[in-house]
Write a protein that holds these residues in place. Structure first.
Motif, PDB file in Angstrom:
ATOM      1  N   ILE A  37       0.840  -1.204   0.000  1.00 41.00           N
ATOM      2  CA  ILE A  37       0.000   0.000   0.000  1.00 41.00           C
ATOM      3  C   ILE A  37       0.877   1.257   0.000  1.00 41.00           C
ATOM      4  CG2 ILE A  37      -1.869   1.301   1.060  1.00 41.00           C
ATOM      5  CD1 ILE A  37      -2.828  -1.253   2.400  1.00 41.00           C
ATOM      6  N   ALA A  38       1.075   1.826  -1.183  1.00 42.72           N
ATOM      7  CA  ALA A  38       1.840   3.062  -1.321  1.00 42.72           C
ATOM      8  C   ALA A  38       1.010   4.238  -0.829  1.00 42.72           C
ATOM      9  CB  ALA A  38       2.245   3.279  -2.775  1.00 42.72           C
ATOM     10  N   LEU A  39       1.659   5.161  -0.126  1.00 40.49           N
ATOM     11  CA  LEU A  39       0.976   6.331   0.426  1.00 40.49           C
ATOM     12  C   LEU A  39       1.749   7.602   0.088  1.00 40.49           C
ATOM     13  CD1 LEU A  39       0.167   4.875   3.952  1.00 40.49           C
ATOM     14  CD2 LEU A  39      -1.498   5.311   2.150  1.00 40.49           C
ATOM     15  N   SER A  40       1.020   8.652  -0.240  1.00 45.82           N
ATOM     16  CA  SER A  40       1.610   9.951  -0.526  1.00 45.82           C
ATOM     17  C   SER A  40       0.694  11.023   0.047  1.00 45.82           C
ATOM     18  CB  SER A  40       1.762  10.163  -2.038  1.00 45.82           C
ATOM     19  OG  SER A  40       2.395   9.066  -2.667  1.00 45.82           O
ATOM     20  N   LYS A  41       1.255  12.217   0.264  1.00 45.01           N
ATOM     21  CA  LYS A  41       0.414  13.313   0.746  1.00 45.01           C
ATOM     22  C   LYS A  41       0.800  14.609   0.044  1.00 45.01           C
ATOM     23  CE  LYS A  41       2.995  14.939   4.805  1.00 45.01           C
ATOM     24  NZ  LYS A  41       2.905  15.235   6.260  1.00 45.01           N
ATOM     25  N   SER A  42      -0.160  15.549   0.011  1.00 44.67           N
ATOM     26  CA  SER A  42       0.047  16.825  -0.663  1.00 44.67           C
ATOM     27  C   SER A  42      -0.888  17.859  -0.048  1.00 44.67           C
ATOM     28  CB  SER A  42      -0.238  16.688  -2.160  1.00 44.67           C
ATOM     29  OG  SER A  42      -0.221  17.941  -2.813  1.00 44.67           O
ATOM     30  N   THR A  43      -0.510  19.112  -0.161  1.00 44.80           N
ATOM     31  CA  THR A  43      -1.407  20.198   0.243  1.00 44.80           C
ATOM     32  C   THR A  43      -1.915  20.982  -0.958  1.00 44.80           C
ATOM     33  OG1 THR A  43       0.492  21.657   0.599  1.00 44.80           O
ATOM     34  CG2 THR A  43      -0.354  20.459   2.516  1.00 44.80           C
ATOM     35  N   ASP A  44      -1.457  20.616  -2.162  1.00 42.65           N
ATOM     36  CA  ASP A  44      -1.871  21.371  -3.349  1.00 42.65           C
ATOM     37  C   ASP A  44      -2.180  20.494  -4.562  1.00 42.65           C
ATOM     38  OD1 ASP A  44       0.600  20.573  -4.389  1.00 42.65           O
ATOM     39  OD2 ASP A  44       1.566  22.482  -3.957  1.00 42.65           O
ATOM     40  N   LEU A  45      -2.170  19.171  -4.398  1.00 44.20           N
ATOM     41  CA  LEU A  45      -2.516  18.197  -5.438  1.00 44.20           C
ATOM     42  C   LEU A  45      -1.456  18.037  -6.527  1.00 44.20           C
ATOM     43  CD1 LEU A  45      -6.339  18.937  -5.861  1.00 44.20           C
ATOM     44  CD2 LEU A  45      -5.289  16.981  -4.706  1.00 44.20           C
ATOM     45  N   LEU A  46      -0.380  18.789  -6.472  1.00 45.23           N
ATOM     46  CA  LEU A  46       0.675  18.650  -7.477  1.00 45.23           C
ATOM     47  C   LEU A  46       2.020  18.254  -6.869  1.00 45.23           C
ATOM     48  CD1 LEU A  46       0.045  21.578  -9.996  1.00 45.23           C
ATOM     49  CD2 LEU A  46      -0.612  19.181 -10.194  1.00 45.23           C
ATOM     50  N   HIS A  47       2.346  18.797  -5.714  1.00 41.36           N
ATOM     51  CA  HIS A  47       3.598  18.465  -5.042  1.00 41.36           C
ATOM     52  C   HIS A  47       3.310  17.373  -4.010  1.00 41.36           C
ATOM     53  CE1 HIS A  47       4.380  22.438  -6.717  1.00 41.36           C
ATOM     54  NE2 HIS A  47       5.668  22.159  -6.651  1.00 41.36           N
ATOM     55  N   TRP A  48       3.847  16.176  -4.258  1.00 43.26           N
ATOM     56  CA  TRP A  48       3.530  15.022  -3.424  1.00 43.26           C
ATOM     57  C   TRP A  48       4.749  14.575  -2.636  1.00 43.26           C
ATOM     58  CZ3 TRP A  48      -1.335  13.357  -2.694  1.00 43.26           C
ATOM     59  CH2 TRP A  48      -2.305  13.813  -3.595  1.00 43.26           C
ATOM     60  N   THR A  49       4.515  14.237  -1.383  1.00 46.43           N
ATOM     61  CA  THR A  49       5.538  13.677  -0.516  1.00 46.43           C
ATOM     62  C   THR A  49       5.222  12.215  -0.282  1.00 46.43           C
ATOM     63  OG1 THR A  49       5.876  15.788   0.622  1.00 46.43           O
ATOM     64  CG2 THR A  49       6.622  13.807   1.769  1.00 46.43           C
ATOM     65  N   ARG A  50       6.201  11.364  -0.525  1.00 43.94           N
ATOM     66  CA  ARG A  50       5.990   9.935  -0.301  1.00 43.94           C
ATOM     67  C   ARG A  50       6.044   9.620   1.191  1.00 43.94           C
ATOM     68  NH1 ARG A  50       4.623   6.538  -1.847  1.00 43.94           N
ATOM     69  NH2 ARG A  50       6.078   4.959  -2.592  1.00 43.94           N
ATOM     70  N   LEU A  51       5.085   8.832   1.648  1.00 44.98           N
ATOM     71  CA  LEU A  51       5.024   8.378   3.035  1.00 44.98           C
ATOM     72  C   LEU A  51       5.396   6.893   3.100  1.00 44.98           C
ATOM     73  CD1 LEU A  51       1.639   9.979   4.174  1.00 44.98           C
ATOM     74  CD2 LEU A  51       3.948  10.897   4.472  1.00 44.98           C
ATOM     75  N   PRO A  52       5.825   6.411   4.252  1.00 47.79           N
ATOM     76  CA  PRO A  52       6.081   4.970   4.380  1.00 47.79           C
ATOM     77  C   PRO A  52       4.828   4.163   4.058  1.00 47.79           C
ATOM     78  CG  PRO A  52       7.004   6.167   6.246  1.00 47.79           C
ATOM     79  CD  PRO A  52       6.182   7.156   5.480  1.00 47.79           C
ATOM     80  N   GLY A  53       5.012   3.005   3.448  1.00 49.78           N
ATOM     81  CA  GLY A  53       3.886   2.143   3.111  1.00 49.78           C
ATOM     82  C   GLY A  53       3.152   1.670   4.344  1.00 49.78           C
ATOM     83  N   ALA A  54       1.879   1.298   4.159  1.00 53.98           N
ATOM     84  CA  ALA A  54       1.040   0.946   5.300  1.00 53.98           C
ATOM     85  C   ALA A  54       1.307  -0.457   5.828  1.00 53.98           C
ATOM     86  CB  ALA A  54      -0.430   1.090   4.926  1.00 53.98           C
ATOM     87  N   ALA A  55       1.497  -1.432   4.935  1.00 51.63           N
ATOM     88  CA  ALA A  55       1.626  -2.834   5.342  1.00 51.63           C
ATOM     89  C   ALA A  55       3.093  -3.231   5.344  1.00 51.63           C
ATOM     90  CB  ALA A  55       0.831  -3.733   4.401  1.00 51.63           C
ATOM     91  N   THR A  56       3.659  -3.375   6.537  1.00 53.64           N
ATOM     92  CA  THR A  56       5.086  -3.674   6.666  1.00 53.64           C
ATOM     93  C   THR A  56       5.368  -5.002   7.354  1.00 53.64           C
ATOM     94  OG1 THR A  56       5.179  -2.427   8.734  1.00 53.64           O
ATOM     95  CG2 THR A  56       5.679  -1.222   6.704  1.00 53.64           C
ATOM     96  N   THR A  57       4.339  -5.692   7.806  1.00 58.30           N
ATOM     97  CA  THR A  57       4.533  -6.993   8.463  1.00 58.30           C
ATOM     98  C   THR A  57       3.620  -8.030   7.832  1.00 58.30           C
ATOM     99  OG1 THR A  57       2.811  -6.751  10.159  1.00 58.30           O
ATOM    100  CG2 THR A  57       4.960  -5.761  10.624  1.00 58.30           C
ATOM    101  N   SER A  58       3.975  -9.290   7.995  1.00 61.73           N
ATOM    102  CA  SER A  58       3.151 -10.368   7.444  1.00 61.73           C
ATOM    103  C   SER A  58       1.834 -10.505   8.189  1.00 61.73           C
ATOM    104  CB  SER A  58       3.921 -11.698   7.497  1.00 61.73           C
ATOM    105  OG  SER A  58       4.300 -12.012   8.829  1.00 61.73           O
ATOM    106  N   VAL A  59       1.751  -9.955   9.414  1.00 60.21           N
ATOM    107  CA  VAL A  59       0.486  -9.961  10.139  1.00 60.21           C
ATOM    108  C   VAL A  59      -0.506  -9.014   9.465  1.00 60.21           C
ATOM    109  CG1 VAL A  59      -0.631  -9.425  12.339  1.00 60.21           C
ATOM    110  CG2 VAL A  59       1.576 -10.613  12.308  1.00 60.21           C
ATOM    111  N   GLN A  60      -0.006  -7.873   9.025  1.00 62.98           N
ATOM    112  CA  GLN A  60      -0.875  -6.915   8.332  1.00 62.98           C
ATOM    113  C   GLN A  60      -1.265  -7.427   6.948  1.00 62.98           C
ATOM    114  OE1 GLN A  60       2.082  -3.788   8.780  1.00 62.98           O
ATOM    115  NE2 GLN A  60       0.549  -2.516   9.820  1.00 62.98           N
TER     116      GLN A  60
END
Length: 503
Positions: A37-60
């Motif tokens: 699960i790739a995650l990114s965030k932005s405050t203006d819809l054009l400049h995006w900052t990559r966030l750590p992925g959501a699922a990092t363990t085999s339990v998730q």
């Protein structure tokens, strides 16, 4: 004001958006790549900052046995009562799962456990209303391959199904109805879906009903958005969208599409399915998406209110890693599990494994970034403390377990290092020496052009056809090309810098 699609270039398919206090959070599918699960965030819809992925363990989400084009399918991201909810299907387990997370600092912290829902389908969507939680999804309803958009009500605490499944629609007649999203507006429940199969026939359609359980009636102007009959448009395979409102209340659509390369009267795609953005006019009963044509350049002259939330500039796709932090840049991807890496000030060490890129469910020591455009160079600076041992180190491009190429060096019996071309296209494999170096290379590069990929290590190089790594060649469109560093056997590849630059 104008901007250009894609807003998130490279392999970022199945976009889903959540808006929290003026910040836009975007989730995308990752399939066999880790973290899930790739995650990114932005405050203006054009400049995006990559966030750590959501699922990092085999339990998730257990990705350890995910084959190529399996793993994390379409993800849906929603925010409700202070919590993010990411719902997806992990095809490697064939489980529908929900992860919960909250904003902490600049990122999202996800709970280590998951909620599992017993659904026989994919592309789940979460809809919250009056204390009830519903999932819309796509799945088979008979033994003849008939797919339908279905709905269940669940207990969000434990995933128990409380009502359903019930069929909401079979679509408008296009194959592979999928990607459902419910929007409640002006007393109507609008159901946004994708049809036509991911590919040239992909399209976005819509239905609505006064009741959440239906019956749903189609929009009179379906499909709402598609390029299925516009082969001359740069963007193709338009579909799987999500509607959202910006911080000023304007409606937008994020959807997936491809940006194929045209060469020798053929179209082929190396960058996979990517994220596109279009303004929406929903001042009438049905939404009107841009001017009805998915274009690469979006002109906001007729959408002045939408333009107010955007800056006048759009970033390029350049990227550089210098390993000054204690954690990997979220841009990096590995296959199925966390990579065997060590981070020290100013360098990264990738320890070799016996698994190879050809292993359909293996865990090779490969760490890569997405190819984001047709003309692009990936460069790594090799630290001379790297150790080949009896293994090999180098750079590689992979589309899946049957389509990859690598430039690798190994210690030579006569001293120095032998350079090898290792490549596979379907069932044809190649492993040949192409040169010799007296010392470890200082730089290794992969140069992408619209028609070729050129692998180079201090003057020793080989060129291969980019079509070998295209979605059309593999007959699968889930993922795109990922380029990176690769270590085999008892080797250690140490790099001081990695960068991706436009050409």
């Amino acid at each position: 004001m104008q901007y250009h699609n894609p807003i998130l270039p490279g392999m970022f398919p199945d976009p889903s958006m959540a808006v929290v206090n003026g910040t836009y959070y975007l989730a995308n599918s990752t399939f066999q790549y880790y973290p899930g699960i790739a995650l990114s965030k932005s405050t203006d819809l054009l400049h995006w900052t990559r966030l750590p992925g959501a699922a990092t363990t085999s339990v998730q989400a257990d990705l350890r046995t995910a084959k190529s084009n399996e793993g994390i399918f379409a993800v849906n991201l929603r925010y409700h009562n202070g919590w993010f909810y990411a719902i997806t299907t992990n095809f490697a387990e064939f489980k529908t799962l929900i992860l919960r997370g909250q904003i902490q600092g600049d990122s999202i912290v996800w709970e280590p456990t998951r909620i599992t829902v017993d659904l026989q389908g994919i592309d789940p969507d979460l809809f919250f209303e009056d204390g009830h939680v519903y999932i819309q999804f796509t799945g088979y309803i008979d033994n003849h391959g008939t797919k339908a958009i279905q709905q269940v009500e669940i207990n969000l605490e434990n995933g128990e199904i409380l009502a359903g499944p019930r069929v909401l629609t079979l679509g408008t007649g296009g194959r592979d109805v999928e990607g459902p999203h419910i929007i409640h507006k002006n007393g109507w429940y609008y159901l946004l879906i994708a049809e036509g199969g991911t590919g040239a026939g992909h399209m976005i359609t819509m239905f609505r009903s006064r009741e959440l359980w239906g019956p749903f009636s189609p929009a009179p102007n379906n499909p709402l958005f598609t390029n299925r009959d516009r082969a001359d448009e740069p963007l193709q395979s338009i579909g799987h969208g999500d509607l959202f409102q910006d911080s000023r209340g304007n409606w937008w659509l994020v959807c997936l599409g491809t940006l194929p390369t045209s060469a020798n009267f053929q179209q082929f795609t190396n960058t996979g399915r990517t994220t596109l953005l279009y303004p929406v006019d929903w001042s009438v009963e049905w939404p009107l998406i841009y001017n009805g044509v998915p274009t690469e350049t979006v002109d906001l002259t007729d959408f002045p209110k939408h333009a107010q939330v955007m800056p006048n500039t759009q970033p390029t796709s350049g990227w550089q890693a210098q390993f000054k932090a204690d954690e990997l840049d979220p841009e990096w991807l590995s296959l199925r599990v966390a990579p065997a890496v060590t981070l020290n000030t100013g360098r990264l060490t990738l320890s070799g494994q016996d698994d190879r890129l050809a292993s359909p469910t293996g865990h090779p020591s490969f760490l890569g970034v997405r190819q984001t455009q047709a003309k692009e160079k990936f460069t790594v600076r090799i630290n001379q403390r790297s150790i080949t041992g009896t293994g090999r180190i180098g750079v590689a491009v992979t589309l899946d377990a049957d389509h990859y190429a690598a430039l690798l060096v190994q210690s030579s019996a006569i001293g120095g290092f032998d350079v090898f071309r290792v490549q596979r296209v379907f069932d044809v494999s190649l492993d040949e020496q192409i040169g010799h170096l007296t010392a470890l290379p200082t730089r290794m590069t992969i140069t992408n052009t619209p028609t070729t990929k050129i692998f180079t290590a201090d003057g020793v190089s080989f060129t291969t056809d980019a079509r070998h790594f295209s979605n059309e060649a593999s007959l699968a469109l889930n993922t795109g090309d990922v380029q990176g560093v690769y270590a085999v056997g008892n080797s250690q590849l140490i790099i001081d810098q990695a960068e991706r630059t436009a050409l």
